[in-house]
Structures are given as C-alpha cells and as structure tokens.
Design an enzyme around this catalytic site. Structure first.
Site, short mmCIF file in Angstrom:
data_model
loop_
_atom_site.label_atom_id
_atom_site.label_comp_id
_atom_site.label_asym_id
_atom_site.label_seq_id
_atom_site.Cartn_x
_atom_site.Cartn_y
_atom_site.Cartn_z
CG HIS A 168 -1.79 1.10 1.41
ND1 HIS A 168 -1.39 2.30 1.96
CD2 HIS A 168 -3.09 1.25 1.09
CE1 HIS A 168 -2.41 3.14 1.96
NE2 HIS A 168 -3.46 2.53 1.43
CB ALA A 224 0.66 4.25 4.05
CE LYS A 225 0.76 -0.50 5.95
NZ LYS A 225 -0.16 -1.57 5.65
CG HIS A 226 8.94 -0.11 4.64
ND1 HIS A 226 8.00 -0.48 5.56
CD2 HIS A 226 9.98 0.40 5.34
CE1 HIS A 226 8.46 -0.22 6.78
NE2 HIS A 226 9.66 0.31 6.67
#
Ligand code: PLP
Length: 394
Positions: free
Chosen positions: A184, A186-188
């Site tokens: 997603h 927002a993730k790394h």
C-alpha cells in the site's frame, strides 16, 4: 495520503521516480497485463532480499493475510490469537476463514504482542498466533516461537509495517512460518495495492499460489507454455492476483529500499532527539535486539501531565498542517467484533489505554529537512501550550 492539500504534511507518502514510471510503461507495451514474467521476478527479488526460500505475490496485504491463514489450514471454529493493537485486516482474515479471533494484550511502552499474556488464552482449539510488528518494530520472535512450539500452533508474522527490519540479526520475512507484507502507498514499497507472503515451506507457497487463482492448480501462463487448455479447480479460491504492471513497479521500488530505510531511521533519530527533553510525550520504546523498520513513528501523550487531551492536540496539530493520525483503534472495540464475538472494553487494557494517548507523527523517506523541523516545532509548541493552559486552568 496519496493526495492531500500542499500545506499539510501527511503521516505517510509514497516515493515514485521516473525509473518506476518507465518500468510500468515497459509492461504496458508488452503482452502481459496480469500474470506474466514480472510476478515471478518480483517474488524472487523479495524472497532474496529478506532471505526466504519462497515468496507469493497477492493483490493486497489483506489478501496476503487471508492466503497465509488458508495455507496454514485455518478453518471454521479454529481460534487464532492476535494483538488488540493492529489494523483490522489482521483479524478480519481470521474471520474470512471462519475462525475465531482471540485478542491478546500488548506490552506497555512498545505496544507489541506480550508473550506473557498468550499462554492463558491458549485452548485445544488454538491453531495459530499472529505477531504484528507494530510500527516496524519486530516482535520478540524467540519468545513467541517457544510458545508456538510448546503448544504446537503455527506462528504468523503480520510484518506489513516491518519490511527491512531485523530481530537479533535475522531478517523480518524469515522469522515466522508465514510472513506478510503490504505494498500500500503508506508502506515501505508501493505497488498501488499489493502484498506478499514469504515462507520457508514450499507446500504453503503452492497452496497460496492456488488460492490466489480460484483454487486452480495451474495458472494461465503455465497452461500457455504447456500448450494445454486443461485445468482443475481443486479447492475454493479467489482472484487475489497481483498484476505484471504492479510487480514491475515493485521490482523497481525494491532497489531503493535500502536507501529509504536509512532515511526512515535517520528521521526517527531526529525525532528521538527532538522529543527527548519533552516530558509531555513519550515515543514508543525500542529494544536493543532489533533493527527497527520505522513504518510509523508513534508518540504517547503523557495525560497525567496537565491533562493533555489527545483530541485537542490532534486538532491543534492538524490546524498547523501536521497530518498526525491515530494507529489504531483497538480492533476488539469495533462494532463488528463486539457484535459478532462479544468483545469490548477491558479485554486488552494496555492497548486501550495507549489508544487514548497515541498520535502517529509524519514519517516518510521523501520528507525534507524543513518538513522534519516543522513537525518537531509544531509538536513541541502544541503540547507545551496545552500542558500550560490546562495547568493554569486547574
Ligand atoms: C497495511 C496493513 C495490512 C493490510 O494491507 P493492505 O495492503 O492495505 O491490504 C494488514 N496488516 C497491517 C498491520 C497493516 O498495516
């Protein structure tokens, strides 16, 4: 967080370069839109990166949790222990499989699944423990593995926050029987939507590949290569495939992970130093045994100091353009869980008390020095102001 007004610093934001765009365009001009060569290439690249034998790409982190629990054979009536402090997707997947989520409390300070609270919850129906590497801090896997082995239950890592983290020098992605990642924005790493499960067990990997493709034993590309139309659906599955377009983006993003991790850790260090002399707030604690992946930077407001009110601090920071957030409302407090499973306040007192005090501070690799300074100055100013005004009012 993908779009926001220009003056608000979001809590998270993806990073896309021209080479990422070019990688996707190359696939757009190829013959493969969905399951083609990029899927296996991304799976191999991520498996090698974390040092796992197998990786299976799925259409989201949520689909990845679901596939992981399917691979373990979680079914109707099976109990699965998970922390109250996590995103709903972790425990929703238990319910998808007809299982029963059993909520365990977390450790004060770190808000990670508390190994000391698990054994009292184990029954003859317990089949698995799900560790959540909340904020990117790997859980105490030696302690959790010990419990899982003693009770003959599977160990699952919801590592959606922790790609690139380490525990006692071992990589997240190799620490549990199945290890789950999300891509997603927002993730790394970002693939739009996307997820992956890593495992040392080829049988689990095979089951997950089938599960993501309707329960069919071969995929379209394999049949094309074998020149056959014949296929068998051997179990009920879903369409949880990740496309070649997304995998090309994932491969391109993965090359930048080491530099992004360094930047995440650097920003966290800046916050640690900046907040050290502020008695109004406490950052979460970090064990010396881990290398933290810093998906999130969470602070706890010390409400005993001048009745600092989280709602007011949240609003004051938002008004200053600081996109603070709250991760998470404890899962067992949501209406669905209360109604379906009879959960509610009091089940995980540490998680519930922390929820009342927590704020997620913006942290993403593309943050500028100026943005880091702005966040720090605003937080310092707002908590001191609210602390003082409350103290003088009382
Ligand atoms: C993001 C996340 C998920 C789900 O991932 P999606 O890719 O958004 O479906 C699951 N568990 C945790 C802890 C997460 O943070």
């Amino acid at each position: 967080m993908t779009t926001s007004s220009p003056n608000v610093i979001p809590y998270a934001r993806q990073w896309l370069d021209e080479d990422d765009v070019a990688a996707v365009c190359e696939v757009l001009r190829s013959a493969w839109m969905t399951t083609g060569p990029k899927v296996a290439e991304f799976e191999r690249a991520l498996a090698d990166w974390v040092g796992a034998k197998e990786a299976v790409a799925l259409s989201s982190g949520t689909a990845a949790v679901h596939a992981a629990l399917y691979a373990l054979g979680i079914g109707p009536g099976d109990e699965v222990i998970a922390p109250g402090m996590t995103f709903v997707a972790t425990t929703n997947a238990i319910v998808f499989q007809g299982g029963i989520p059993v909520f365990a409390d977390v450790t004060p300070g770190s808000l990670l699944l508390d190994p000391g609270k698990i054994e009292a919850l184990i029954t003859p129906r317990t089949r698995a423990l799900i560790a959540v590497d909340y904020t990117g801090h790997p859980c105490d896997y030696d302690a959790l593995r010990d419990i899982a082995q003693r009770h003959d239950v599977a160990l699952v890592a919801d590592a959606c926050h922790a790609l690139g983290g380490q525990y006692k020098g071992r990589h997240v992605g190799t620490l549990a029987d199945v290890n789950i990642f999300s891509f997603h924005p927002a993730k790394h790493l970002c693939t739009g939507e996307g997820g992956m499960v890593t495992t040392q067990n080829p049988e689990y990997a095979e089951r997950m590949r089938r599960f993501r493709n309707h329960g069919i034993a071969t995929d379209f590309r394999q049949r094309a290569e074998q020149g056959t139309w014949y296929y068998e659906m051997v179990d009920l599955g879903y369409n949880y495939r990740l496309t070649d377009l997304q995998c090309a983006l994932g491969i391109s993003q993965l090359r930048k992970l080491p530099q992004w991790l360094r930047r995440r850790r650097e920003i966290a260090r800046r916050y640690d130093e900046g907040f050290r002399d502020l008695p109004e707030i406490s950052p979460l604690t970090v064990s010396p045994e881990v290398s933290h992946a810093y998906h999130l930077y969470v602070i706890l407001l010390n409400l005993d100091r001048g009745q600092l009110d989280r709602g007011r601090v949240y609003k004051a920071l938002r008004d200053e353009g600081i996109g603070v957030n709250v991760h998470y409302i404890p899962v067992h407090l949501h209406p669905f869980y209360r109604q379906r499973f009879g959960t509610g306040p009091g089940l995980c007192p540490v998680a519930e008390a922390a929820y009342e005090r927590m704020l997620t501070v913006p942290l993403f690799p593309a943050m500028t020095e100026e943005e880091i300074d702005r966040v720090q100055a605003a937080i310092t100013h707002v908590v001191q102001l609210h602390h003082r005004s409350e103290a003088s009012a009382s």
